[in-house]
Design a protein around this motif. Structure first.
Motif, PDB file in Angstrom:
ATOM      1  N   GLY A 125      38.970  30.507  13.683  1.00 44.54           N
ATOM      2  CA  GLY A 125      38.986  29.971  15.033  1.00 44.54           C
ATOM      3  C   GLY A 125      39.113  31.086  16.044  1.00 44.54           C
ATOM      4  O   GLY A 125      39.206  32.262  15.699  1.00 44.54           O
ATOM      5  N   VAL A 126      39.093  30.689  17.313  1.00 46.99           N
ATOM      6  CA  VAL A 126      39.216  31.640  18.411  1.00 46.99           C
ATOM      7  C   VAL A 126      40.576  31.454  19.065  1.00 46.99           C
ATOM      8  O   VAL A 126      40.912  30.357  19.521  1.00 46.99           O
ATOM      9  CB  VAL A 126      38.100  31.445  19.455  1.00 46.99           C
ATOM     10  N   LEU A 127      41.372  32.517  19.083  1.00 46.79           N
ATOM     11  CA  LEU A 127      42.663  32.511  19.766  1.00 46.79           C
ATOM     12  C   LEU A 127      42.419  33.003  21.188  1.00 46.79           C
ATOM     13  O   LEU A 127      41.904  34.100  21.392  1.00 46.79           O
ATOM     14  CB  LEU A 127      43.635  33.439  19.032  1.00 46.79           C
ATOM     15  N   GLN A 128      42.765  32.180  22.167  1.00 48.61           N
ATOM     16  CA  GLN A 128      42.540  32.545  23.565  1.00 48.61           C
ATOM     17  C   GLN A 128      43.860  32.585  24.311  1.00 48.61           C
ATOM     18  O   GLN A 128      44.688  31.690  24.172  1.00 48.61           O
ATOM     19  CB  GLN A 128      41.591  31.554  24.246  1.00 48.61           C
ATOM     20  N   VAL A 129      44.057  33.619  25.106  1.00 44.40           N
ATOM     21  CA  VAL A 129      45.216  33.742  25.978  1.00 44.40           C
ATOM     22  C   VAL A 129      44.706  33.728  27.417  1.00 44.40           C
ATOM     23  O   VAL A 129      44.115  34.708  27.882  1.00 44.40           O
ATOM     24  CB  VAL A 129      46.001  35.040  25.717  1.00 44.40           C
ATOM     25  N   THR A 130      44.907  32.614  28.095  1.00 42.32           N
ATOM     26  CA  THR A 130      44.483  32.505  29.491  1.00 42.32           C
ATOM     27  C   THR A 130      45.526  33.165  30.381  1.00 42.32           C
ATOM     28  O   THR A 130      46.724  32.932  30.224  1.00 42.32           O
ATOM     29  CB  THR A 130      44.310  31.028  29.883  1.00 42.32           C
ATOM     30  N   PHE A 131      45.077  33.963  31.320  1.00 43.13           N
ATOM     31  CA  PHE A 131      45.998  34.701  32.162  1.00 43.13           C
ATOM     32  C   PHE A 131      46.739  33.771  33.121  1.00 43.13           C
ATOM     33  O   PHE A 131      46.124  32.952  33.815  1.00 43.13           O
ATOM     34  CB  PHE A 131      45.262  35.753  32.997  1.00 43.13           C
ATOM     35  N   SER A 132      48.049  33.890  33.147  1.00 54.91           N
ATOM     36  CA  SER A 132      48.877  33.297  34.194  1.00 54.91           C
ATOM     37  C   SER A 132      49.319  34.443  35.086  1.00 54.91           C
ATOM     38  O   SER A 132      50.110  35.290  34.682  1.00 54.91           O
ATOM     39  CB  SER A 132      50.088  32.576  33.584  1.00 54.91           C
ATOM     40  N   ARG A 133      48.787  34.493  36.289  1.00 53.96           N
ATOM     41  CA  ARG A 133      48.879  35.685  37.128  1.00 53.96           C
ATOM     42  C   ARG A 133      50.108  35.672  38.019  1.00 53.96           C
ATOM     43  O   ARG A 133      50.535  34.623  38.499  1.00 53.96           O
ATOM     44  CB  ARG A 133      47.629  35.795  38.018  1.00 53.96           C
ATOM     45  N   LYS A 134      50.595  36.878  38.253  1.00 56.77           N
ATOM     46  CA  LYS A 134      51.626  37.027  39.268  1.00 56.77           C
ATOM     47  C   LYS A 134      50.999  36.667  40.613  1.00 56.77           C
ATOM     48  O   LYS A 134      49.946  37.190  40.961  1.00 56.77           O
ATOM     49  CB  LYS A 134      52.148  38.462  39.299  1.00 56.77           C
ATOM     50  N   PRO A 135      51.616  35.749  41.350  1.00 56.88           N
ATOM     51  CA  PRO A 135      51.014  35.353  42.627  1.00 56.88           C
ATOM     52  C   PRO A 135      50.967  36.519  43.594  1.00 56.88           C
ATOM     53  O   PRO A 135      51.900  37.314  43.687  1.00 56.88           O
ATOM     54  CB  PRO A 135      51.937  34.236  43.124  1.00 56.88           C
ATOM     55  N   GLN A 136      49.864  36.604  44.299  1.00 62.08           N
ATOM     56  CA  GLN A 136      49.697  37.643  45.308  1.00 62.08           C
ATOM     57  C   GLN A 136      49.787  36.994  46.683  1.00 62.08           C
ATOM     58  O   GLN A 136      49.319  35.880  46.887  1.00 62.08           O
ATOM     59  CB  GLN A 136      48.341  38.328  45.148  1.00 62.08           C
ATOM     60  N   GLY A 137      50.354  37.644  47.631  1.00 62.96           N
ATOM     61  CA  GLY A 137      50.432  37.032  48.944  1.00 62.96           C
ATOM     62  C   GLY A 137      51.208  37.872  49.917  1.00 62.96           C
ATOM     63  O   GLY A 137      51.072  39.092  49.960  1.00 62.96           O
ATOM     64  N   ILE A 138      52.050  37.218  50.643  1.00 63.16           N
ATOM     65  CA  ILE A 138      52.695  37.837  51.787  1.00 63.16           C
ATOM     66  C   ILE A 138      54.038  38.407  51.379  1.00 63.16           C
ATOM     67  O   ILE A 138      54.903  37.681  50.898  1.00 63.16           O
ATOM     68  CB  ILE A 138      52.882  36.786  52.893  1.00 63.16           C
ATOM     69  N   PRO A 139      54.248  39.714  51.558  1.00 62.39           N
ATOM     70  CA  PRO A 139      55.551  40.284  51.225  1.00 62.39           C
ATOM     71  C   PRO A 139      56.614  39.850  52.222  1.00 62.39           C
ATOM     72  O   PRO A 139      56.314  39.467  53.353  1.00 62.39           O
ATOM     73  CB  PRO A 139      55.299  41.794  51.306  1.00 62.39           C
ATOM     74  N   GLY A 140      57.848  39.904  51.774  1.00 62.73           N
ATOM     75  CA  GLY A 140      58.949  39.599  52.677  1.00 62.73           C
ATOM     76  C   GLY A 140      59.320  38.141  52.757  1.00 62.73           C
ATOM     77  O   GLY A 140      60.175  37.761  53.559  1.00 62.73           O
ATOM     78  N   ILE A 141      58.694  37.293  51.952  1.00 61.36           N
ATOM     79  CA  ILE A 141      59.008  35.856  51.940  1.00 61.36           C
ATOM     80  C   ILE A 141      59.705  35.537  50.629  1.00 61.36           C
ATOM     81  O   ILE A 141      59.165  35.785  49.551  1.00 61.36           O
ATOM     82  CB  ILE A 141      57.738  35.005  52.082  1.00 61.36           C
ATOM     83  N   LYS A 142      60.904  34.983  50.708  1.00 61.12           N
ATOM     84  CA  LYS A 142      61.656  34.657  49.498  1.00 61.12           C
ATOM     85  C   LYS A 142      61.639  33.163  49.294  1.00 61.12           C
ATOM     86  O   LYS A 142      62.136  32.410  50.122  1.00 61.12           O
ATOM     87  CB  LYS A 142      63.096  35.165  49.577  1.00 61.12           C
ATOM     88  N   ARG A 160      58.087  26.598  39.763  1.00 58.88           N
ATOM     89  CA  ARG A 160      57.395  27.307  38.688  1.00 58.88           C
ATOM     90  C   ARG A 160      56.244  28.153  39.231  1.00 58.88           C
ATOM     91  O   ARG A 160      55.933  29.206  38.702  1.00 58.88           O
ATOM     92  CB  ARG A 160      56.861  26.315  37.649  1.00 58.88           C
ATOM     93  N   GLY A 161      55.553  27.654  40.245  1.00 58.75           N
ATOM     94  CA  GLY A 161      54.457  28.382  40.859  1.00 58.75           C
ATOM     95  C   GLY A 161      54.711  28.555  42.339  1.00 58.75           C
ATOM     96  O   GLY A 161      55.365  27.724  42.978  1.00 58.75           O
ATOM     97  N   TYR A 162      54.184  29.646  42.906  1.00 59.03           N
ATOM     98  CA  TYR A 162      54.456  30.001  44.295  1.00 59.03           C
ATOM     99  C   TYR A 162      53.164  30.350  45.025  1.00 59.03           C
ATOM    100  O   TYR A 162      52.215  30.850  44.422  1.00 59.03           O
ATOM    101  CB  TYR A 162      55.398  31.206  44.348  1.00 59.03           C
ATOM    102  N   PRO A 163      53.154  30.143  46.339  1.00 57.43           N
ATOM    103  CA  PRO A 163      51.975  30.552  47.103  1.00 57.43           C
ATOM    104  C   PRO A 163      51.974  32.028  47.450  1.00 57.43           C
ATOM    105  O   PRO A 163      50.957  32.559  47.870  1.00 57.43           O
ATOM    106  CB  PRO A 163      52.087  29.701  48.374  1.00 57.43           C
ATOM    107  N   THR A 164      53.112  32.689  47.305  1.00 64.39           N
ATOM    108  CA  THR A 164      53.231  34.097  47.668  1.00 64.39           C
ATOM    109  C   THR A 164      53.914  34.861  46.554  1.00 64.39           C
ATOM    110  O   THR A 164      54.497  34.281  45.640  1.00 64.39           O
ATOM    111  CB  THR A 164      54.057  34.258  48.955  1.00 64.39           C
ATOM    112  N   GLN A 165      53.853  36.176  46.650  1.00 67.56           N
ATOM    113  CA  GLN A 165      54.443  37.050  45.637  1.00 67.56           C
ATOM    114  C   GLN A 165      55.952  36.833  45.526  1.00 67.56           C
ATOM    115  O   GLN A 165      56.659  36.788  46.527  1.00 67.56           O
ATOM    116  CB  GLN A 165      54.172  38.507  45.991  1.00 67.56           C
ATOM    117  N   GLN A 166      56.422  36.693  44.294  1.00 64.54           N
ATOM    118  CA  GLN A 166      57.850  36.528  44.046  1.00 64.54           C
ATOM    119  C   GLN A 166      58.351  37.628  43.128  1.00 64.54           C
ATOM    120  O   GLN A 166      57.578  38.251  42.402  1.00 64.54           O
ATOM    121  CB  GLN A 166      58.126  35.167  43.391  1.00 64.54           C
TER     122      GLN A 166
END
Length: 711
Positions: free
Chosen positions: A138-155, A160-166
């Motif tokens: 079979g084919v083993l696939q690892v789909t990327f779960s990416r670090k969110p990119q966005g606006i710095p300085g927002i906490k 689980r998921g964010y619109p900006t970098q955490q």
């Protein structure tokens, strides 16, 4: 849900840091698959970093592959394939894939971990896996779960998921900085052999729409309906007037798409054969495939929906600046406040935050003061129109007891835990303690006069995603528990009956216990290899006791309804075999892209049902895809069709349950911060037309597909 295939794969891995060697040249992804390792052209197999494995060259029809002969002396035996020059830039790709073949004599689950610097099994890595029978490929696939990119300085926090970098790196990577791939088997109890080949990066990454906002203007970022403020997308709600207009539009759509004409009143196949009718749902193997049979004797395949109920609550503590025109401040929505009594993990763990239900507030806006009854009626109309015939797990009894759609019931066990056990959702119950049976009987007694004996009730899922571990884990947990643990005392009685004297046990286990009483008082774990036979025997006894006790409790109250198992997310053959022995239907939560080729050989020829699965995308204003990521709503619909078609063609499955009816809150549910785009409707009760069209297609001919009448 532990709907957490991510935790099944990633768990608490702590793989050893292995030396870096470069085997290829630096690469950048293009649209086509990009080969990282094909193990040809003078590849030096002797220089692969290993941990308790031997590697060698395997000849294949196309050339050569890398053979891994894996031991079981460490928890994570495996190999490391390292990026040249330190990193690969795979930012334009969507996944890593590799061909895997089981050349051993035992079932094996092969895992692949994609690492950034600092990967530890949870942080800065993504993991995927594939389970293979001997001889299977079979084919083993690892789909990327990416670090969110966005606006710095927002906490932000509590999601689980964010619109900006955490700062949180849990289960995410930067594909532009992949340092290595680790291929391994997790906590094996036996040796395994497998081959890997054609390690590649593929897919084309499509980033989410950009946010037109600065750090100074980001807050508030959630509107009065619970939606993200800073993006637009098809179906976004902008006013109450839009909501009410959609009631009229959807009424026409539902009228234009009635339930399949080939169904009987239960949703069974009216045109098909008539089997024995018992007045209740039952199982039967017909024409080489397992089926449910409806109360009138017609073939029934459960095309179902989980969580048909009111929406989830989201925390509001420490989030005062997040919400625009906040509904929780309005007097007409005060009924939608609550307190989250238990939080599994994350920012609010150990706290009891105030929570608000945006979805229910929106239902009141849309349907008025009678929103509970009207939305419940609408759910039944929708499911029928969407080609679904089952209200599946976690649903509201006030909805399913309307007796318009067959349903399943979620129940649970209780009582004392095994103190030495661990698990994501909690410790394992001590099935030998009287409190286990008493609590389960008490829970099932609550169904008298409701679902018990109701012909509309398929049956009961009891418990969910228990931490079964490997086939020694619960036996070891019993030994690591206090002396008054019932499971430990039963285990020791079994050992006394087998060995007679402590000296004989010591000789086999390599222990130095002075007496049986000393073993009872000890909380040390023995060597799992030396004690393995006894650990596995007791594990099987515990698993069988669990399933037999639960079955008996179900049948005491509801002898005519089905016992549907415990919804395996993590399991092993011993637990699965015990379930097959006592369950009417064995249940699995299977978060993957396909189940067409799943093979349960050796685990009993019994009917099985998929309790949960889903797919999600980031093109409709949400911040997390859920456990199985797709590119957009069009792909979600395509994968839904494919998954259901595979389940229909698999002879063991008698149904599926999609998790779930509504999207989770944009800012995370109170229990654990999940904020997945996994609903058939969004937080404003607006349906996703692409997925619904796919579901209708599946429902229209699912019986003909299952019977092989159409292809």
């Amino acid at each position: 849900m532990n709907r957490y295939l991510s935790f099944l794969s990633i768990g608490a891995l702590a793989l050893p840091a292995l030396a870096c060697l470069a085997f290829t040249v630096p690469v950048h992804c293009a649209a086509a698959d990009l080969m990282l390792f094909d193990f040809e052209g003078g590849f030096d197999f002797s220089k692969v970093p290993t941990s308790d494995v031997k590697v060698s060259q395997a000849k294949t029809e196309g050339g050569s592959a890398l053979r891994v002969d894996s031991g079981h002396g460490v928890d994570w035996p495996g190999i490391t394939l390292v990026a040249p020059g330190g990193t690969w830039d795979l930012s334009k790709c969507d996944y890593i894939a590799l061909d895997v073949r089981n050349v051993g004599t035992k079932d094996v689950q092969v895992n692949c971990r994609v690492d950034n610097a600092g990967a530890d099994g949870v942080n800065n890595c993504n993991t995927g896996n594939i389970a293979l029978k001997p001889g299977e490929s079979g084919v083993l696939q690892v789909t990327f779960s990416r670090k969110p990119q966005g606006i710095p300085g927002i906490k932000l926090f509590g999601m689980r998921g964010y619109p900006t970098q955490q700062a949180d790196t849990t289960h995410t990577i930067d594909p532009a900085k992949v340092t290595q791939l680790v291929v391994f088997v997790g906590k094996p109890t036996a040796d395994h052999s497998y081959e890997i080949d054609n390690v590649r990066a593929g897919g084309t990454y499509t980033p989410p729409p950009p946010d037109t906002v600065t750090a100074e203007t980001f807050f508030p970022f959630i509107d009065t309906f619970g939606q993200y403020v800073h993006r637009e997308w098809p179906g976004k709600t902008h006013s109450v007037a839009e909501m009410t207009q959609r009631v009229t539009e959807e009424a026409k759509d539902l009228a234009d798409h009635p339930r399949p004409a080939t169904w009987d009143k239960w949703g069974g196949y009216a045109k098909g054969p008539t089997l024995k009718a018992t007045g209740f749902f039952r199982t039967e193997k017909y024409d080489g495939k397992w089926w449910l049979v409806d109360p009138d004797g017609k073939l029934f395949w459960a095309h179902g929906m989980d969580c048909v109920r009111s929406g989830d609550y989201t925390p509001t503590d420490d989030r005062k600046t997040w919400f625009q025109d906040f509904g929780g401040d309005k007097p007409e929505f005060q009924e939608f406040w609550g307190v989250q009594g238990h939080v599994v993990n994350g920012y609010y763990a150990g706290k009891q935050p105030k929570v608000f239900n945006f979805t229910n507030a929106n239902l009141k806006r849309k349907y008025g003061d009678s929103w509970r009854d009207l939305s419940a009626q609408q759910a039944h109309r929708r499911l029928a129109s969407w080609g679904m015939n089952t209200i599946a797990n976690w649903s509201d009894q006030n909805v399913y007891l309307m007796h318009q759609t067959p349903y399943t019931v979620a129940a649970g066990t209780g009582g004392k835990n095994i103190a030495g056990s661990t698990g994501y959702w909690g410790q394992f119950r001590d099935v030998f303690d009287p409190s286990f049976k008493e609590a389960t009987q008490k829970r099932m007694a609550q169904e008298v006069g409701k679902s018990a004996g109701d012909p509309w009730c398929l049956g009961y899922f009891v418990d969910n995603e228990l931490s079964w571990g490997d086939d020694t884990s619960l036996a070891l947990a019993a030994l690591q528990s206090p002396a008054d643990q019932a499971a430990k005392r039963v285990f020791l009685e079994d050992l006394k009956a087998k060995y007679g004297t402590i000296d004989k046990l010591n000789a086999i286990w390599g222990t130095t216990c002075a007496s049986w009483e000393a073993l009872l008082e000890s909380r040390a774990a023995p060597d799992k290899q030396k004690a393995g036979e006894d650990l596995r025997a007791f594990y099987s006894k515990l698993a069988e006791t669990y399933f037999k006790t639960v079955r008996d409790c179900v049948k005491e109250v509801a002898p005519d309804n089905l016992y549907l198992g415990c919804r395996f997310a993590w399991t092993n053959n011993a637990a699965a075999q015990a379930a097959a022995k006592y369950c009417d239907v064995v249940s699995y939560n299977l978060y993957r892209r396909s189940v067409a080729d799943l093979d349960f050989a050796g685990l009993g020829d019994v009917p099985r049902i998929i309790g949960e699965f889903h797919f999600g995308a980031l093109d409709r204003g949400m911040f997390h895809t859920g456990l199985v990521k797709v590119k957009d709503q069009a792909e979600r619909a395509d994968v839904y069709r494919s998954y259901l078609r595979g389940a229909l063609l698999n002879p063991t499955f008698v149904g599926t349950g999609w998790f779930k009816y509504q999207d989770e809150p944009t800012t995370g549910r109170g229990l654990d911060g999940e904020n997945y785009q996994i609903g058939f409707v969004d937080c404003c009760d607006t349906p996703y037309p692409e997925t619904i069209a796919a579901s209708r297609e599946v429902g229209a001919d699912m019986y003909e597909v299952r019977l092989g009448l159409v292809k």
